[in-house]
Design an enzyme around this catalytic site. Structure first.
Site, short mmCIF file in Angstrom:
data_model
loop_
_atom_site.label_atom_id
_atom_site.label_comp_id
_atom_site.label_asym_id
_atom_site.label_seq_id
_atom_site.Cartn_x
_atom_site.Cartn_y
_atom_site.Cartn_z
N SER A 52 0.83 -1.23 0.16
CA SER A 52 -0.05 0.02 -0.28
C SER A 52 0.81 1.28 -0.09
CB SER A 52 -1.05 0.01 1.11
OG SER A 52 -1.98 0.91 1.10
N ASP A 62 -9.89 -5.31 -4.01
CA ASP A 62 -9.09 -4.33 -3.23
C ASP A 62 -10.41 -3.23 -2.85
OD1 ASP A 62 -7.72 -2.18 -1.85
OD2 ASP A 62 -6.01 -3.35 -2.49
N HIS A 66 -7.31 -5.70 0.42
CA HIS A 66 -6.26 -4.99 0.73
C HIS A 66 -5.69 -5.64 1.98
CE1 HIS A 66 -4.08 -1.32 -0.20
NE2 HIS A 66 -3.91 -0.96 1.11
#
Lengths: 275, 275
Positions: A146, A221, A253
Site C-alpha cells: 500500500s 481491493d 487489501h
C-alpha cells in the site's frame, strides 16, 4: 542501538531494535530478520515498507515472510512508517502524520523537523544496518504494501543501481492523482506538484526504475480507487519496463492478501539477489 | 450466526463469525479458514486452540497456518479462549478469567455460569460448524499452543475416536503440578484434584489418548518451568503411546516459534486426515 527483543525463528532470529535516528530526530524502532546463514557472513537484504497506520510490527508478525526468507538465506528489515512520540506532529486522520510518513522528507511546518522517512530509509537506517549486521550492501531488494508499495517503487527509483529487485503489494501507484497522496504532498511538501518526484507512475514514465518489478493487487481491493493501478499499468506498458503486474481475483487489501503472495515475492527477490 | 468479515486467502477464505453460544450463554467469536476445495464439498477440519490472553485472532493472523492448510485442502477453526463481555466474571490476573478458560466447564462461582469452554468446543461450536459449513465430521484433527496445547491434548482424550491426529506447540503438560493449572482448577473446579481429569499427563498415563501425537517445545521457552514437558515425556514413553516430542533448540514460547513449525504440524494432520 538497543535490542528490544530477539526470538528464534525459522532457524534464524527475528530481532526488534531501537536507535536514535539522525534523520528523524527521534528514537525509531525496526524489526530485522536474520537467517541462519548470517552467522557465517553477509547475506542479502530485503526491505519491507509498511502501509498506513502500521508500525514495524504488522508485517513482521502477519505477512509470513520469514519462512521464505529463511529458505533463501535472506534478511528482511521492517522499518516503522513514521517518526512517533511526544513532540512529534500528528493529525487526527489515520492517513496523515504518525503512521503515515509516505516515505518523503517533509519541507513544511509542522512536519519538517521529524517527518524525513526518505532520508531515514535510504541513509540513516541503511548505515546503521550495514554497520551493525552481517548484510551485503551489494544485494538489496525492496518491497512494500500500500503506502509502503509506493515507498518501495519511489525509493528504488531515487536510488539507481541500489536495489536489484522491486516489488509491491497493492501499491499506491499515482498518489498525485489520489486522495492517498494529494493531501499528504500538500501537507508535507507544500503542493501536489512537489509530489511529482514521489509518484511511481511519473517515475516510471521518466524511465527512473531500472530493476525488475513484481506487483500484486487484488481485484476486490476495497481501496482500489485510491491505488490508481491502471495509471501505473499503462505507464509500465508504454515505457516497456521489465515488470509483472498481477491482478489477483477476489483478493482485498488485507494482510490475508499479502500473506497469500509473499512467497512469490520473496522468491522473486531471491532470484535477483543471489544471481 | 453472523459473519463479521471474510477475506480471500490462499485461494480460499478466512472468515470471522459470531454466534450466540448455548454453552457459554454469551456471544462467541471464531475464525474459520475454508480452503478452495470447500466449494466442492466437505473438507477435513483442524481445530487450533489458542493460549492465555489470546482471542480467536492471534493464531489466525500470526501462525501462518492457512498457507499449509490450503496446500492440503484442510479447514482450520480458531475458537476464542473464553467467554467475554459484560456480566461475565473476570480476574485481574492474565491467567484467570477472560482469555484464560483452560478448556474446562467451571463448576464454581463466579465462573460456572459462562466458563464452559469444554462444552463450547466439543459440543456447541462443533454442531454449529458441521451444520453451517462444508466440513467432514469424520476427519478432524486438533492442535493448540500453550494453554491451547493443553486443550488439544485433553479434549482429544475426552473424545475417543473423534480426532484422528493431535498436536501441540509448547503445551501445558501437567497443569495439576504447575502454577499454570493449580490456581485455575481450584477457581473453576473447586480443587486441584478436580483437575486430574483435565491433565494431559494423567490422561496419557490412563491410556486415554488414542490418536498419534506431535509435540514441539522450545529449549529456551521462557515458561518452560510451567509446562512440565518432562512429566508428559515420561508418561508417553512409559505408556508407549504413539507420539513424537521434539525439543527445538533455541526456540521460545512466542508465535515466531509456532510459525516456524506450523508447516510440520499441518502436514502431520493432513497425513492423518486424508488417509
Amino acid at each position: 542501538m538497543e535490542t528490544v527483543s530477539e526470538n528464534r525463528c525459522f532457524g534464524g532470529a527475528q530481532g526488534v531494535h531501537t536507535h536514535a535516528s539522525i534523520a528523524t530526530g527521534t528514537d525509531m524502532t525496526f524489526g530485522l530478520f536474520l537467517p541462519e546463514e548470517a552467522a557465517d557472513g553477509p547475506v542479502p537484504l530485503l526491505w519491507y515498507l509498511s502501509g498506513l497506520t502500521c508500525t514495524h510490527e504488522n508485517a513482521m508478525v502477519k505477512a509470513g515472510a520469514q519462512a521464505h526468507a529463511a529458505e533463501h538465506g535472506l534478511a528482511i528489515v521492517f522499518p516503522d512508517t513514521s517518526p512517533r512520540g511526544k513532540g512529534v506532529a500528528d493529525d487526527e486522520a489515520y492517513d496523515l502524520g504518525q503512521g503515515a510518513g509516505f516515505y518523503v522528507d517533509a519541507t513544511e511546518a509542522p512536519w519538517a523537523p521529524h517527518f524525513r522517512m526518505e532520508s531515514y530509509v535510504l541513509s540513516d537506517l541503511t548505515e546503521l544496518l550495514f554497520d551493525g549486521f552481517p548484510l551485503d550492501p551489494g544485494r538489496q531488494g525492496i518491497t512494500g504494501h500500500s503506502m509502503g508499495g509506493h515507498g518501495a517503487l519511489t525509493l528504488a527509483a531515487k536510488s539507481p543501481g541500489r536495489f536489484r529487485s522491486v516489488s509491491a503489494f497493492a501499491p499506491i501507484c499515482n498518489p498525485t492523482n489520489s486522495d492517498w497522496g494529494r493531501k499528504q504532498f500538500e501537507a508535507y511538501l507544500g503542493s501536489i506538484e512537489a509530489g511529482d518526484a514521489h509518484d511511481a507512475t511519473n517515475l516510471v514514465k521518466a524511465g527512473a526504475l531500472d530493476a525488475p518489478i513484481l506487483i500484486d493487487t487484488g481485484t476486490d481491493d476495497q481501496f482500489g480507487d485510491y491505488l490508481k493501478t491502471e495509471e501505473l499499468a499503462e505507464a509500465l506498458a508504454t515505457r516497456r519496463t521489465e515488470a509483472t503486474l498481477r491482478l489477483q481475483k477476489g483478493y482485498d487489501h488485507s494482510y490475508f492478501f499479502v500473506s497469500t503472495f509473499i512467497a512469490d515475492h520473496v522468491d522473486f527477490h531471491a532470484e535477483a539477489l543471489w544471481r
